[in-house]
Design an enzyme around this catalytic site. Structure first.
Site, mmCIF file in Angstrom:
data_model
loop_
_atom_site.group_PDB
_atom_site.id
_atom_site.type_symbol
_atom_site.label_atom_id
_atom_site.label_comp_id
_atom_site.label_asym_id
_atom_site.label_seq_id
_atom_site.Cartn_x
_atom_site.Cartn_y
_atom_site.Cartn_z
ATOM 1 N N ARG A 1 0.765 -0.703 -0.171
ATOM 2 C CA ARG A 1 0.064 0.413 -0.170
ATOM 3 C C ARG A 1 1.198 1.258 0.232
ATOM 4 N NH1 ARG A 1 -2.723 -4.742 1.540
ATOM 5 N NH2 ARG A 1 -4.785 -4.599 1.596
ATOM 6 N N ASP B 1 -4.880 -15.758 7.599
ATOM 7 C CA ASP B 1 -2.835 -15.458 7.222
ATOM 8 C C ASP B 1 -2.580 -16.732 8.196
ATOM 9 O OD1 ASP B 1 -3.165 -14.588 4.303
ATOM 10 O OD2 ASP B 1 -2.294 -12.790 4.881
ATOM 11 N N LYS C 1 -6.642 -19.141 -1.357
ATOM 12 C CA LYS C 1 -5.207 -18.293 -1.295
ATOM 13 C C LYS C 1 -4.227 -19.388 -2.193
ATOM 14 C CE LYS C 1 -6.827 -15.696 1.618
ATOM 15 N NZ LYS C 1 -6.716 -14.382 1.772
HETATM 16 C C1 S3P Z 1 -4.269 -9.568 1.903
HETATM 17 C C2 S3P Z 1 -5.708 -9.422 2.683
HETATM 18 C C3 S3P Z 1 -5.899 -11.024 2.923
HETATM 19 C C4 S3P Z 1 -4.123 -12.061 3.009
HETATM 20 C C5 S3P Z 1 -3.434 -11.611 2.108
HETATM 21 C C6 S3P Z 1 -2.769 -10.291 1.796
HETATM 22 C C7 S3P Z 1 -4.241 -7.569 1.125
HETATM 23 O O1 S3P Z 1 -6.064 -11.110 1.691
HETATM 24 O O2 S3P Z 1 -4.598 -13.337 2.773
HETATM 25 O O3 S3P Z 1 -2.395 -11.778 2.237
HETATM 26 O O4 S3P Z 1 -3.019 -6.994 1.814
HETATM 27 O O5 S3P Z 1 -4.646 -6.714 1.955
HETATM 28 P P1 S3P Z 1 -7.674 -11.580 1.411
HETATM 29 O O6 S3P Z 1 -8.450 -9.861 1.282
HETATM 30 O O7 S3P Z 1 -8.042 -11.906 -0.295
HETATM 31 O O8 S3P Z 1 -8.154 -12.019 2.108
#
Ligand code: S3P
Length: 439
Positions: free
Chosen positions: A26, A315, A342
């Site tokens: 981000r 995660d 995932k």
């Molecule tokens: C993340 C959101 C999660 C997570 C991923 C990182 C993020 O995924 O599992 O490792 O940085 O927004 P999802 O938004 O698909 O749940």
């Protein structure tokens, strides 16, 4: 790469983990959209986050590496991105692909995104569909739901009130990022709150963001202002050492500088409930709060996990499955069907691989049930190309009798290239090393 694991006598010491993966992505993306430069420290230099930076460079953004984890992102400003002259390859990174789609939805040019075998199997319709509703064109495989995808953005996009069927920070973030280029408010409501790094960081860049229960609204208009960002340590990486500290007899493991944003700390709640002796100290307030975390060897008991807790530890479920195998009693995980989409189908991979080590795992459509307490025995297991499965299996090997071999571990570099070095820093003799390397 095959990693050989043998049980250490104990784990002891203080380590740091690299920067948070979600926050690093981000920081790069918002820095690129801002007016004026953004200076980032603690940026996670893993393959996933470097893929985001490379894509930004391909979109004309100036990215300068000033030192380890230190980057300067030259803000391109709201109209500054350029049509890339080649396909943007996101590698294994779902966050890169989905958040970039959100940004590109607001750019009046064509881009094409792709990824590796795993990422090309993962669902993108959940992001493409709301972006289409906002006015972007997204076409590609599987009726525009699988990478490679081509996207042509529109400017302005239309305002949207979107009810997401899944609690996913990637879906929410993609829509909010697209919302920066809309002609009206954009809001996303989730079935349960997911990690809120995008909301926090948008505010840090001067953007108007309103949170109302499970709904987040961004009001477009006004430039994002480049500034300095310090990325905290990744709790999802710290999780492996905390669980290892809790299950390897005689251990005491401290991880300093870890991000403890409450939307990410479900692991700490569950380990506490399972009876782990945990310490939290040295809390630092910031846009993203941090703390020092300690785990001591403890007798763990099973727990039942589901509902709104799941997005707060999604995660961490692979490593929690290892804790559950080492605990007395039954652990049940429900409402976690997202695990199936995932980097691997984590319900299937955990079931298959932990069973080889002697754990008693039953798969469920939306989770799993583990009857803990069975002694684990060393075996040959594999990651299925999934970094978190690889690291979880290495930690399982620390409490398995004899030698465990974890195959296909190159994927660890997608989120945590230094994992083995840091793990071995907690033992007197190396306990996990690539095959062929001096032990
Ligand atoms: C993340 C959101 C999660 C997570 C991923 C990182 C993020 O995924 O599992 O490792 O940085 O927004 P999802 O938004 O698909 O749940």
């Amino acid at each position: 790469m095959r990693v050989i694991v043998t049980p250490p006598r104990r784990l002891a010491g203080t380590v740091q983990v690299p920067g948070d993966k979600s926050v690093s992505h981000r920081a790069g993306l918002l820095g690129a959209l801002a007016t004026g430069p953004t200076e980032i420290t603690g940026f996670l230099e893993s393959l996933d986050c470097l893929n985001t930076l490379r894509a930004l460079q391909a979109l004309g953004v100036e990215v300068t590496r000033k030192g380890p984890g230190e980057y300067r992102i030259g803000g391109a400003g709201p109209g500054g991105l350029q049509e890339p002259d080649n396909v943007l390859d996101c590698g294994n990174s779902g966050t890169s692909a989905r958040l970039l789609l959100g940004v590109l939805a607001g750019q009046p040019f064509w881009s094409v995104l792709t990824g590796d075998d795993s990422l090309r199997r993962r669902p993108m319709g959940r992001v493409a569909e709301p972006l289409r509703q906002m006015g972007a064109s997204v076409v590609g495989r599987g009726e525009g739901s699988r990478l490679p995808l081509a996207i042509r953005g529109a400017r302005p996009l239309k305002g949207l009130r979107y009810r997401s069927p899944v609690p996913s920070a990637q879906v929410k973030s993609a829509i909010l990022l697209a919302g920066l280029f809309a002609d009206g408010e954009v809001s996303v409501e989730e079935p349960a709150p997911s990690r809120d790094h995008t909301e926090r960081m948008l505010r840090g860049f001067g953007c108007r963001v309103r949170v109302d229960g499970r709904s987040v609204t961004v009001t477009p208009g006004g430039d994002l202002r480049g500034h300095s960002i310090r990325v905290p340590g990744d709790i999802s990486s710290a999780a492996f050492f905390l669980v290892a500290g809790a299950i390897v007899p005689g251990s005491a493991v401290t991880v300093s500088g870890v991000g403890v944003n409450p939307t990410r700390t479900g692991l700490l709640d569950v380990l506490g409930e399972m009876g782990a002796e945990l310490g939290i100290s040295d809390r630092q307030g910031d846009d993203e709060p941090g703390a020092t975390l300690t785990a001591r060897a403890s007798r763990l008991r099973g727990a039942r996990l589901g509902g709104a807790l799941i997005p707060r530890l999604i995660d961490e479920l692979p490593i929690l499955a290892v804790a559950a195998a080492a605990a007395e009693g039954v652990t049940e995980v429900l409402d976690a069907a997202e695990l199936r989409v995932k980097e691997s189908d984590r319900i299937a991979t955990l079931g298959a691989e932990l069973t080889k080590l002697g754990a008693r795992v039953e798969e469920r459509a939306d989770g799993f049930r583990i009857r803990g307490g069975a002694p684990l025995r060393g075996a040959v297991v594999r990651s299925w190309g999934d970094h978190r499965i690889a690291m979880a299996l290495i930690v399982a090997g620390l409490v398995a009798e004899g030698q465990t071999v974890v195959e296909d571990t190159q994927c660890i570099a997608t989120s945590y290239p230094e994992f083995l070095t840091t793990l071995n820093a907690l033992t007197s003799e190396p306990c996990a090393y690539p095959e062929g390397a001096p032990a």
